[in-house]
Design an enzyme around this catalytic site. Structure first.
Site, PDB file in Angstrom:
ATOM      1  N   VAL A   1       0.623  -1.214  -0.170  1.00 43.45           N
ATOM      2  CA  VAL A   1      -0.082   0.007  -0.025  1.00 43.45           C
ATOM      3  C   VAL A   1       0.857   1.160   0.027  1.00 43.45           C
ATOM      4  O   VAL A   1       0.587   2.421  -0.676  1.00 43.45           O
ATOM      5  CB  VAL A   1      -0.812   0.065   1.355  1.00 43.45           C
ATOM      6  CG1 VAL A   1      -1.652   1.220   1.217  1.00 43.45           C
ATOM      7  CG2 VAL A   1      -1.737  -1.283   0.984  1.00 43.45           C
TER       8      VAL A   1
ATOM      9  N   ARG B   1      13.789  -2.923   9.337  1.00 47.00           N
ATOM     10  CA  ARG B   1      13.981  -3.484   8.168  1.00 47.00           C
ATOM     11  C   ARG B   1      13.953  -2.768   6.802  1.00 47.00           C
ATOM     12  O   ARG B   1      14.748  -2.974   6.042  1.00 47.00           O
ATOM     13  CB  ARG B   1      13.000  -4.733   7.871  1.00 47.00           C
ATOM     14  CG  ARG B   1      13.296  -5.860   6.935  1.00 47.00           C
ATOM     15  CD  ARG B   1      11.969  -6.875   6.810  1.00 47.00           C
ATOM     16  NE  ARG B   1      10.828  -6.012   6.487  1.00 47.00           N
ATOM     17  CZ  ARG B   1       9.648  -6.418   6.802  1.00 47.00           C
ATOM     18  NH1 ARG B   1       9.412  -7.559   7.651  1.00 47.00           N
ATOM     19  NH2 ARG B   1       8.534  -6.089   6.423  1.00 47.00           N
ATOM     20  N   SER B   2      13.129  -1.767   6.680  1.00 47.45           N
ATOM     21  CA  SER B   2      12.950  -0.936   5.367  1.00 47.45           C
ATOM     22  C   SER B   2      13.782   0.461   5.558  1.00 47.45           C
ATOM     23  O   SER B   2      14.066   0.949   4.558  1.00 47.45           O
ATOM     24  CB  SER B   2      11.583  -0.854   4.919  1.00 47.45           C
ATOM     25  OG  SER B   2      10.741  -0.037   6.177  1.00 47.45           O
TER      26      SER B   2
ATOM     27  N   CYS C   1     -11.118  -2.842   3.096  1.00 47.94           N
ATOM     28  CA  CYS C   1     -10.987  -2.786   1.435  1.00 47.94           C
ATOM     29  C   CYS C   1     -12.415  -3.228   0.809  1.00 47.94           C
ATOM     30  O   CYS C   1     -12.875  -2.828  -0.012  1.00 47.94           O
ATOM     31  CB  CYS C   1      -9.846  -3.832   0.819  1.00 47.94           C
ATOM     32  SG  CYS C   1      -9.739  -5.270   1.029  1.00 47.94           S
TER      33      CYS C   1
ATOM     34  N   GLN D   1     -11.815 -12.612  -2.551  1.00 49.95           N
ATOM     35  CA  GLN D   1     -10.452 -11.423  -2.268  1.00 49.95           C
ATOM     36  C   GLN D   1      -9.045 -12.202  -2.876  1.00 49.95           C
ATOM     37  O   GLN D   1      -8.826 -13.443  -2.374  1.00 49.95           O
ATOM     38  CB  GLN D   1     -10.706 -11.392  -0.678  1.00 49.95           C
ATOM     39  CG  GLN D   1     -11.850 -10.547  -0.190  1.00 49.95           C
ATOM     40  CD  GLN D   1     -11.921 -10.160   0.886  1.00 49.95           C
ATOM     41  OE1 GLN D   1     -13.015 -10.206   1.709  1.00 49.95           O
ATOM     42  NE2 GLN D   1     -10.992  -9.757   1.654  1.00 49.95           N
TER      43      GLN D   1
ATOM     44  N   SER E   1      -3.548 -10.141  -3.088  1.00 54.17           N
ATOM     45  CA  SER E   1      -3.074  -8.972  -2.682  1.00 54.17           C
ATOM     46  C   SER E   1      -3.658  -8.386  -1.477  1.00 54.17           C
ATOM     47  O   SER E   1      -2.972  -7.433  -0.662  1.00 54.17           O
ATOM     48  CB  SER E   1      -3.547  -7.780  -3.947  1.00 54.17           C
ATOM     49  OG  SER E   1      -4.936  -7.844  -3.945  1.00 54.17           O
ATOM     50  N   GLY E   2      -4.705  -8.766  -0.905  1.00 60.08           N
ATOM     51  CA  GLY E   2      -5.397  -8.352   0.299  1.00 60.08           C
ATOM     52  C   GLY E   2      -4.322  -8.807   1.649  1.00 60.08           C
ATOM     53  O   GLY E   2      -4.745  -8.210   2.704  1.00 60.08           O
TER      54      GLY E   2
ATOM     55  N   LYS F   1     -16.138  -6.835  10.135  1.00 63.69           N
ATOM     56  CA  LYS F   1     -15.843  -5.410   9.504  1.00 63.69           C
ATOM     57  C   LYS F   1     -16.795  -4.944   8.568  1.00 63.69           C
ATOM     58  O   LYS F   1     -17.207  -3.889   8.574  1.00 63.69           O
ATOM     59  CB  LYS F   1     -14.389  -5.456   8.886  1.00 63.69           C
ATOM     60  CG  LYS F   1     -13.261  -5.540   9.947  1.00 63.69           C
ATOM     61  CD  LYS F   1     -11.967  -5.653   9.163  1.00 63.69           C
ATOM     62  CE  LYS F   1     -10.778  -6.143  10.100  1.00 63.69           C
ATOM     63  NZ  LYS F   1      -9.517  -6.318   9.367  1.00 63.69           N
TER      64      LYS F   1
ATOM     65  N   HIS G   1     -10.202  -7.515  -5.857  1.00 60.33           N
ATOM     66  CA  HIS G   1     -11.082  -8.080  -4.987  1.00 60.33           C
ATOM     67  C   HIS G   1     -12.529  -8.168  -5.925  1.00 60.33           C
ATOM     68  O   HIS G   1     -12.735  -7.267  -6.674  1.00 60.33           O
ATOM     69  CB  HIS G   1     -11.456  -7.665  -3.596  1.00 60.33           C
ATOM     70  CG  HIS G   1     -10.245  -7.819  -2.737  1.00 60.33           C
ATOM     71  ND1 HIS G   1      -9.103  -8.744  -3.129  1.00 60.33           N
ATOM     72  CD2 HIS G   1     -10.247  -7.447  -1.423  1.00 60.33           C
ATOM     73  CE1 HIS G   1      -8.476  -8.833  -1.918  1.00 60.33           C
ATOM     74  NE2 HIS G   1      -9.124  -7.821  -1.070  1.00 60.33           N
TER      75      HIS G   1
END
Length: 336
Positions: free
Chosen positions: A12, A37-38, A128, A155, A158-159, A212, A240
């Site tokens: 994202v 880490r990033s 989403c 879904q 990618s979710g 949700k 999705h």
């Protein structure tokens, strides 16, 4: 306009960078944050290189106007005070604050004005699947009040994030090569399979993802409608889809529904089943709108409609929706 992205290296976070560039979002200064880490990773934005800073409890957010956060609920809760301390608007893509009464939950096509009242400086980006569904239901709600919603989601990998997408691709390769299949990001092997579980099960037998959809829909649409969902992970890579049944107070004709959807912001009607034309993940991936087709009367309910939708989970289901919230705030002059 000083903008921050928290979780810049994730799926994202990377989509935030693409969308902000594509939409020519007004940015004078950009700051990227990430985990241990990033931190140190470099990304190019509008021809300039930016290095990811380590997210810490300090004053790094001083002067930031808008902070897009997508680093998980735990990180959002831990760093919310630091992010909002000096007046930054935190637009959060996690589940951390969605159901808090003093945090607006916003889909601009449905309830943009809710973003103007944010006592904690936080605006929550919905789940989403909920985002994509309410964008389509809002124009139908204006025709007749929706009383009940039933939905089955399909879904994509990618979710579950970039690593999950990579795992699905890896699984197919392993199967073709006759190798043991790696299963880390999903409860079971996803390749050549569907998994009727997204997130953890709750005491009522529904998963957290399904609940949700129930709770967030009511908050976003300011409705008493009840939503019963079954959320399923399928082996498409990105985008999705959902099969949705609604019951309205008064009957809505197929033609009325199609006309309303076609005219609604954020929706594209793709509905010509006689010629095998309907939305599919392969074609909706990378697109901004939610695509709708197979609109028809519900044979089990005189006041019912059934429809199919598909949309890019990482774009409208996450990063794009957050950017649209920020664009609305700028348009109405509601950023510090």
């Amino acid at each position: 306009m000083k903008v921050a992205i928290v979780g810049a290296s994730g799926a994202v976070g990377q989509e935030f960078l693409r969308i902000l560039a594509e939409r020519n979002f007004p940015i004078d200064e950009l700051v990227l944050f990430g985990s241990q880490r990033s931190a140190g990773t470099k990304y190019t934005f509008r021809g300039k290189e930016y290095e990811v800073k380590l997210l810490q409890h300090n004053d790094d957010f001083k002067g930031v106007d808008i902070a897009f956060t997508s680093a998980g609920a735990g990180t959002s809760k831990e760093y919310a005070a630091d992010i909002t301390k000096y007046g930054a608007v935190m637009i959060d893509n996690s589940s951390a604050f969605r159901m808090d009464e003093d945090v607006p939950l916003v889909v601009p096509e449905c309830n943009a004005a809710d973003a103007l009242t944010r006592p904690r400086g936080i605006i929550a980006n919905p789940n989403c699947t909920t985002i994509m569904m309410v964008v389509v239901l809002q124009p139908l709600e204006q025709l007749s009040h929706i009383k009940r919603i039933r939905v089955s989601s399909y879904q994509s990998a990618s979710g579950a994030g970039a690593a999950a997408m990579a795992e699905l691709e890896q699984q197919y390769k392993q199967i073709v090569n006759g190798e043991p299949v790696t299963v880390k990001k999903f409860p079971h092997q996803l390749a050549y399979n569907v998994i009727p579980q997204i997130d953890v099960f709750q005491p009522n037998g529904y998963t957290k993802e399904e609940m949700k959809m129930y709770n967030e829909t009511r908050k976003i649409m300011h409705t008493d409608a009840k939503c019963s969902a079954t959320c399923v992970r399928v082996s498409s890579l990105r985008s999705h889809s959902e099969s949705v049944w609604i019951e309205t107070e008064k009957p809505i004709s197929v033609e009325e529904a199609q006309k309303a959807i076609a005219a609604a912001p954020g929706c594209t009607l793709v509905d010509d089943p006689a010629n095998l034309v309907y939305p599919m993940p392969l074609e909706t991936a990378g697109k901004d709108d939610v695509f709708v087709g197979r609109v028809r009367k519900d044979l089990a309910d005189d006041n019912g409609l059934t429809l199919w939708l598909s949309g890019d989970q990482i774009r409208k289901g996450a990063a794009l929706n957050a950017v649209q919230i920020a664009e609305y705030l700028i348009k109405v002059g509601n950023v510090k």
